[in-house]
Design an enzyme around this catalytic site. Structure first.
Site, PDB file in Angstrom:
ATOM      1  N   ARG A   1      -0.263  -9.567 -13.131  1.00 11.62           N
ATOM      2  CA  ARG A   1      -0.732  -8.954 -11.696  1.00 11.62           C
ATOM      3  C   ARG A   1      -1.137  -7.372 -12.185  1.00 11.62           C
ATOM      4  O   ARG A   1      -0.131  -6.017 -12.111  1.00 11.62           O
ATOM      5  CB  ARG A   1       1.453  -8.586 -11.062  1.00 11.62           C
ATOM      6  CG  ARG A   1       1.250  -9.652 -11.252  1.00 11.62           C
ATOM      7  CD  ARG A   1       0.500 -10.912  -9.943  1.00 11.62           C
ATOM      8  NE  ARG A   1       0.676 -11.613  -9.109  1.00 11.62           N
ATOM      9  CZ  ARG A   1       0.179 -13.312 -10.118  1.00 11.62           C
ATOM     10  NH1 ARG A   1      -0.478 -12.631 -11.292  1.00 11.62           N
ATOM     11  NH2 ARG A   1       0.896 -14.195  -9.847  1.00 11.62           N
TER      12      ARG A   1
ATOM     13  N   SER B   1       6.084 -11.973  -3.144  1.00  6.50           N
ATOM     14  CA  SER B   1       7.092 -11.763  -4.421  1.00  6.50           C
ATOM     15  C   SER B   1       7.516 -10.287  -4.822  1.00  6.50           C
ATOM     16  O   SER B   1       6.442  -9.302  -4.937  1.00  6.50           O
ATOM     17  CB  SER B   1       6.506 -12.451  -5.535  1.00  6.50           C
ATOM     18  OG  SER B   1       6.794 -13.842  -5.638  1.00  6.50           O
TER      19      SER B   1
ATOM     20  N   GLU C   1       6.534  -5.731  -8.216  1.00  2.02           N
ATOM     21  CA  GLU C   1       5.339  -6.069  -8.487  1.00  2.02           C
ATOM     22  C   GLU C   1       4.442  -5.124  -7.421  1.00  2.02           C
ATOM     23  O   GLU C   1       2.946  -4.480  -7.577  1.00  2.02           O
ATOM     24  CB  GLU C   1       5.220  -7.556  -7.871  1.00  2.02           C
ATOM     25  CG  GLU C   1       3.451  -7.651  -7.829  1.00  2.02           C
ATOM     26  CD  GLU C   1       3.373  -9.393  -7.750  1.00  2.02           C
ATOM     27  OE1 GLU C   1       4.597  -9.884  -8.574  1.00  2.02           O
ATOM     28  OE2 GLU C   1       2.524  -9.762  -7.011  1.00  2.02           O
TER      29      GLU C   1
END
Ligand SMILES: Cc1cc2nc3c(=O)[nH]c(=O)nc-3n(C[C@H](O)[C@H](O)[C@H](O)COP(=O)(O)OP(=O)(O)OC[C@H]3O[C@@H](n4cnc5c(N)ncnc54)[C@H](O)[C@@H]3O)c2cc1C
EC number: 1.3.1.98
Length: 296
Positions: free
Chosen positions: A168, A218, A288
């Protein structure tokens, strides 16, 4: 002269809740959706000359924008810059194209490699920047090159390995890149197999994720050796709410806006989860989701 005389698609005091999948966030002082790369470049030059801070967004599906909004400008790279081209086994997509659309074009052309991305609701720009991924695959597996504007507004074509893709993350932030588009190298495959793989992924998402409620996917990165959802569940936080923000009943790694949530509610819930997981298991959860604006 007014800004709207200089640029098209410009709005003042635009509510960011209209541009984020969490459906929260205060106003951006200036909000622009450039018509094309030339207008994007001209606006950034204008912002730099006038000391206006600016923030690039794509489809707003990985963002938590503060209730106080964003001082400066938000530049949305969306539908206006979203062409998708197929050249043999490559797809060339502009930053504003949506990932599910690009995956659909790949499927229609019997090109395999983007099936995993068909349910990720971001733009190509956001997906490249984040190195979005699912089911063991990531954008970096299919990216050949990325077209960018660098910090000096110079156009560059960056090779996959120079993008420093990781979990990520990418070189986008470090190098101050604006992603203009990307070329994906795919493999000729069987259309029916591609369709069936995409259908399986879709069913999997529908059964496990709260797709009917506003969220940003998420919230936390997966800490090595753990599953975030399981940690949150084991800590007894399933369904826990602060104001309108709730740990999803369906997938503990998601926070959902169950109606009327503020960014502060979501932020407080994030902090509460991080504190609880650290106290219970000694694991630090890193977000995230990108936080923009003032929270403290
Ligand atoms: C229901 C749901 C499911 C999701 N599932 C997944 C999943 O399976 N896997 C996954 O990885 N993510 C998932 N996400 C999160 C999100 O969709 C991805 O992170 C996506 O890549 C973000 O793209 P975006 O265009 O919405 O970016 P935004 O949220 O608009 O921006 C995210 C970051 O990228 C930067 N950025 C955006 N566009 C550009 C550009 N053109 N140039 C430079 N920087 C840019 C922004 O500045 C910001 O820092 C999910 C989200 C939701 C709501």
């Amino acid at each position: 002269m007014h800004l709207s005389d200089l640029f098209s698609n410009i709005k003042l005091n635009e509510p960011m809740k209209n541009h984020t999948s969490f459906k929260v966030g205060g106003n951006a002082d200036i909000f622009i959706e450039p018509e094309n790369v030339r207008e994007l470049t001209e606006f950034i030059r204008y912002a730099k000359d006038n000391n206006i801070p600016y923030y690039i967004i794509g489809n707003g599906t990985n963002l938590l924008v503060s209730d106080y909004g964003i001082s400066g400008a938000v530049i949305k790279l969306g539908e206006k810059i979203s062409s998708i081209q197929v050249v043999e086994d490559r797809i060339i997509a502009q930053c504003g194209a949506k990932l599910p659309e690009v995956a659909k074009v790949a499927m229609a052309n019997s090109l395999s490699g983007l099936e995993f991305a068909s349910g990720i609701p971001g733009s190509i720009g956001g997906a490249v920047a984040m190195n979005a991924g699912a089911y063991g695959h990531e954008m970096k597996d299919v990216i050949e090159t990325v077209e960018v504007l660098d910090g000096n507004l110079e156009y560059k074509v960056v090779q996959n390995k120079e993008m420093e893709f990781g979990y990520r993350k990418s070189a986008v932030w470090k190098n101050n890149y604006i992603v203009l588009g990307s070329t994906f190298k795919l493999k000729k495959g069987s259309k029916s197999e591609i369709v069936s793989l995409m259908d399986n992924y879709t069913k999997e998402r529908q059964s496990k994720q709260p797709l009917d409620m506003p969220s940003a996917g998420s919230v936390f990165k997966r800490p090595e050796g753990y599953y975030t959802g399981k940690l949150i569940e084991d800590a007894g936080l399933r369904g826990m709410s602060i104001g309108g923000a709730q740990v999803s009943e369906k997938h503990c790694g998601f926070i959902v806006n169950k109606g009327g949530a503020t960014a502060r509610d979501i932020y407080n819930l994030i902090k509460h989860i991080q504190k609880t997981i650290y106290e219970r298991f000694g694991v630090e959860l890193e977000t995230e989701v990108k936080l923009i604006g003032k929270f403290e």
